[in-house]
Design an enzyme around this catalytic site. Structure first.
Site, short mmCIF file in Angstrom:
data_model
loop_
_atom_site.label_atom_id
_atom_site.label_comp_id
_atom_site.label_asym_id
_atom_site.label_seq_id
_atom_site.Cartn_x
_atom_site.Cartn_y
_atom_site.Cartn_z
N LYS A 163 7.66 -2.05 -1.25
CA LYS A 163 7.09 -1.15 -0.24
C LYS A 163 8.15 -0.57 0.70
CE LYS A 163 4.58 1.01 2.59
NZ LYS A 163 3.22 0.99 3.06
N CYS B 176 4.87 5.17 9.84
CA CYS B 176 5.45 4.38 8.75
C CYS B 176 6.97 4.53 8.62
CB CYS B 176 4.77 4.73 7.44
SG CYS B 176 2.99 4.47 7.52
N ARG C 3 -0.88 7.88 1.58
CA ARG C 3 -0.37 8.72 2.66
C ARG C 3 -1.51 9.15 3.55
NH1 ARG C 3 1.56 13.22 -1.22
NH2 ARG C 3 -0.30 12.39 -2.19
N GLU D 220 0.85 -1.19 0.00
CA GLU D 220 0.00 0.00 0.00
C GLU D 220 0.89 1.24 0.00
OE1 GLU D 220 -3.42 0.50 -0.01
OE2 GLU D 220 -2.54 2.48 -0.29
N GLY E 125 13.60 20.22 7.33
CA GLY E 125 12.81 20.63 8.48
C GLY E 125 13.12 19.78 9.68
#
Ligand code: UGA
Length: 455
Positions: free
Chosen positions: A229, A285, A159, A156, A278
């Site tokens: 993935k 995840c 987001r 999958e 940042g």
């Protein structure tokens, strides 16, 4: 509009987390009969009332519509969930163990429970993120229970925050299996989603994304699909840590990291996405998938030093930002407003949120912290230092603050009218932990500005 069709396979979804509930809500609006299993009582009752237990744009409307049409059945009974299912999507959580490896307890528990209940011709589709090799273990577990099931790995890529649109307008659908018929049946489900994308988006109250290229359908070997993935998430994490490494150098050389990455990312071979410097990546995840990949590779005798460096750099960012501020003004005893606690905007998820790491680190350096988030206050509470005050509005958070840390890129902060903020708050320094503000606008309103790699 839901048009239940007898020809479509009946679907079971095991686990109503971000992936499972999104998939269930969408399929129930694409003409599928969907049985969604949620073992936790508090989550089950919220979903059965037509809502999600987490904040995600558009999902409540799809759940409500699915339940109304009786296309979606949410249950805590494994038997009710799988007994009629032709295709079973496993979306059980795979958190990390204390050593960073993937904890597959929920996945194997589900396999053990459904083995005696499923139809002989059912297809088991693995959507949870699992280390390479897990598919073989699951197939062995079914075999040991004397169940002959077709197995398809189907990673999958959605987001959080854009889960519905990511699923409707997917870049690619990957299936890995040695059973080509089963793999084709799973791809057909996604072709149905693509065919219904506009109608489902309308039901969800969402607009079509700007990018709307057609989906690529990719069939491959089972282990390759499992590796896709974790490799994709690891590479995105690597891009972020790379941008943050260069941001540190930009700080030392009075270069602007945003200008640098705009130009670097303009090269089509590189791409601009995920080069925003940042306070680093967080969420349910990337942190666990990076550590899971490291551990999984080790189990095959492969060292992934590059990913160790990604982790170390990422973990350094909250303190790096605070040190940068501390070099210009003292932190101790200062009243500091931390604006944003979610790991990114668009979600109430605070798992491994660098914004929380920043708030807690400020407390440990003696600051008096008040924190605010438009969606994630409830979720954040248990991970925040008890000394932190929670504000229920932006105004309350900033009113008496001497320093403002914008720690999550919510539109509520990025679109702030800084002229008005200057009247509301006594603070005169804005720390932009995600480089999500325009320094010129902030400065023009009378604030000093500190970003990451933006001297
Ligand atoms: C990530 C992947 O992007 C999805 O493709 C994947 O399906 C999902 O993990 C998953 O494995 O389930 P998600 O965790 O929802 O999705 O969030 P992202 O949008 O990828 O952001 C992850 C973190 O990286 C956030 O903390 C975000 O603020 C940070 N980030 C992102 C940066 O610091 N810089 C960037 O340039 C981009």
């Amino acid at each position: 509009m839901v048009t239940n069709s007898d020809q479509k396979p009946t679907v079971a979804i095991l686990g109503c987390g971000y992936v499972g509930l999104t998939t269930a809500a969408i399929l129930a609006n694409c003409g599928y009969k969907v049985y969604a299993l949620e073992p936790l009582a508090d989550r089950l009752s919220i979903i059965q009332s037509g809502k999600s237990f987490f904040y995600e744009a558009g999902i409540d409307a799809l759940i409500t519509e699915g339940l109304k049409r009786e296309a979606l059945v949410v249950t805590d009974s494994y038997e009710s969930a799988v007994r009629e299912a032709d295709i079973i999507f496993c979306c059980m959580g795979t958190p990390d163990n204390p050593d960073g490896s993937s904890n597959l307890t929920y996945v194997f528990d589900a396999v053990r429970r459904i083995a005696p209940l499923i139809k002989p011709s059912a297809i088991f589709v693995q959507k949870s993120t699992v280390p390479v090799g897990t598919g073989d273990e699951i197939r062995s577990a079914f075999k040991a229970a004397d169940v002959d099931v077709a197995y398809v790995s189907n990673p999958e890529f959605l987001r959080e925050g854009t889960a519905i649109l990511d699923t409707l307008w997917a870049d690619r659908i990957v299936v890995g299996s040695d059973d080509s018929e089963a793999a084709a049946a799973v791809l057909d489900v996604y072709r149905d989603i693509e065919a219904s994308q506009k109608a489902v988006a309308q039901t969800a109250g969402l607009s079509q994304p700007n990018h709307s290229a057609t989906t690529r359908y990719m069939a491959m070997g089972q282990n390759a699909a499992e590796l896709v993935k974790v490799s994709a998430n690891a590479f995105l994490a690597l891009k972020i840590s790379f941008a943050n490494s260069i941001a540190k150098l930009a700080d030392e050389t009075q270069a602007d990291i945003t200008e640098v990455m705009d130009a670097v990312g303009a090269d089509k071979r590189i791409g601009r996405a995920f080069l925003n410097a940042g306070r680093g990546y967080g969420g349910g995840c990337f942190p666990k998938d990076v550590s899971g990949l490291i551990r999984s590779a080790e189990s095959y005798g492969v060292k992934l030093d590059i990913m160790h460096a990604v982790e170390t750099l990422n973990d350094s960012m909250p303190d790096y930002i605070i040190d940068k501020v501390a070099a210009t003004t003292s932190i101790e005893h200062k009243k500091i407003a931390v604006l944003g606690l979610a790991f990114k905007s668009g979600t109430s998820d605070t798992r491994r949120s660098p914004a929380i790491a920043i708030a807690n680190a400020l407390v440990s350096r003696g600051a008096d912290v008040i924190a605010y988030d438009p969606q994630a206050l409830h979720e954040a509470k248990s991970d925040l230092e008890p000394a932190i005050t929670l504000a229920t509005s932006l105004e309350q958070a900033v009113k008496e603050a001497e320093l403002l840390f914008v720690a999550t890129d919510w539109p509520e902060f990025t679109q702030l009218d800084f002229q008005s903020l200057a009247k509301l708050s006594t603070a005169r320094l804005v720390v932009d932990c995600m480089n999500c503000l325009d320094p010129a606008t902030v400065r023009a309103s009378g604030f000093d500005y500190i970003g990451v790699g933006r001297s």
